[in-house]
Motif scaffolding. Structure first.
Motif: not given
Ligand SMILES: Nc1ncnc2c1ncn2[C@@H]1O[C@H](COP(=O)(O)OP(=O)(O)O)[C@@H](O)[C@H]1O
Ligand SMILES: [Mg+2]
Length: 236
Positions: A115-131
């Motif tokens: 999941i950290e790798k995915i957040y690195t590819l798509f940083p916006i998803l880390k920001e929105k991970r709880r939405q």
């Protein structure tokens, strides 16, 4: 040869959707599967992942015939799909949707890391991970769908018309990400209706018409082919 479809036919009930489809994808390639609505693109993808049984022909992956494999086995073999229409769970969080992609035992074990790798590819998803995924824009939802498919660390990634409902700027971002993924050794088969967009990424393509592969070749050769121009350049 990484993926090879040999003269496959697929029936939806009594209706034949694919007649004689042959295609192959080499390790490391970026290949597009082009065709109008109803040409049989999604059926071809479904035949590759074992969603639809073959009436004729065979599908091989790394020299092994996959014809009788189920979808879960296909994922274990290293094939992952970003399905048409994304198929997210809109009432679940971005994190939970990504976690759904951890089908394989290995992916479940390394989930936090993946999941950290995915957040690195798509940083916006880390920001929105709880939405909830349903609250995100079309482009962000597509990033979730691509991220989920990458959770199983596929070696072959199939994408079925991923850019519908995605703004042009975000399409460019996702294409950049796909290029990065290819650099990391993932092979990509992209289903697309828009030839120009497909060739922003793919170097070779197959054209499906009424369930048959009618043309194929390198980007340059196809773009120079009058038959290809007649059939396709007006499309999308
Ligand atoms: N589940 C299904 N049941 C019956 N017919 C189907 C089904 N899925 C697709 N078809 C038919 O098969 C043909 C190919 O469809 P499809 O593979 O979805 O095309 P594409 O993805 O290129 O738009 C179409 O004529 C479509 O109506
Ligand atoms: Mg389709």
């Amino acid at each position: 040869m990484m993926l090879e479809l040999k003269n496959i036919a697929v029936d939806h009930g009594k209706v034949r959707a694919l007649w004689d489809v042959s295609l192959h994808v080499e390790q490391g390639e970026r290949v597009a599967l082009l065709g109008a609505n109803g040409a049989g693109k999604s059926t071809t993808i479904g035949a590759i992942i074992g969603l639809y049984p073959l009436s004729e022909g065979s599908v091989s992956y790394e020299g092994k015939e996959l014809s009788h494999h189920r979808t879960a086995e296909t994922v274990n073999e290293g094939i992952s799909l970003v399905p048409e229409g994304r198929r997210l769970f809109p009432g679940m969080s971005v994190f939970e949707n990504l976690a759904m992609g951890a089908y394989t035992r290995r992916a479940r074990k390394n989930m936090a890391e993946e999941i950290e790798k995915i957040y690195t590819l798509f940083p916006i998803l880390k920001e929105k991970r709880r939405q909830n995924a349903g609250e995100l824009s079309g482009g962000q939802q597509q990033q979730v769908a691509v991220g989920r498919a990458l959770m199983s660390s596929p070696r072959l990634l199939l994408l079925d018309e991923p850019f519908i409902g995605v703004a042009p700027k975000v399409i460019d971002e996702i294409l950049d990400t796909l290029r990065k993924i290819v650099e990391e050794g993932v092979t990509v088969l992209l289903v697309e209706q828009n030839v120009h967009r497909a060739f922003d990424f793919a170097t070779r393509a197959y054209v499906l018409e009424n369930g048959r592969t009618v043309l194929d070749g390198d980007r340059e050769r196809l773009l120079d082919d009058p038959e290809f121009a007649r059939t396709f350049l007006g499309l999308g």
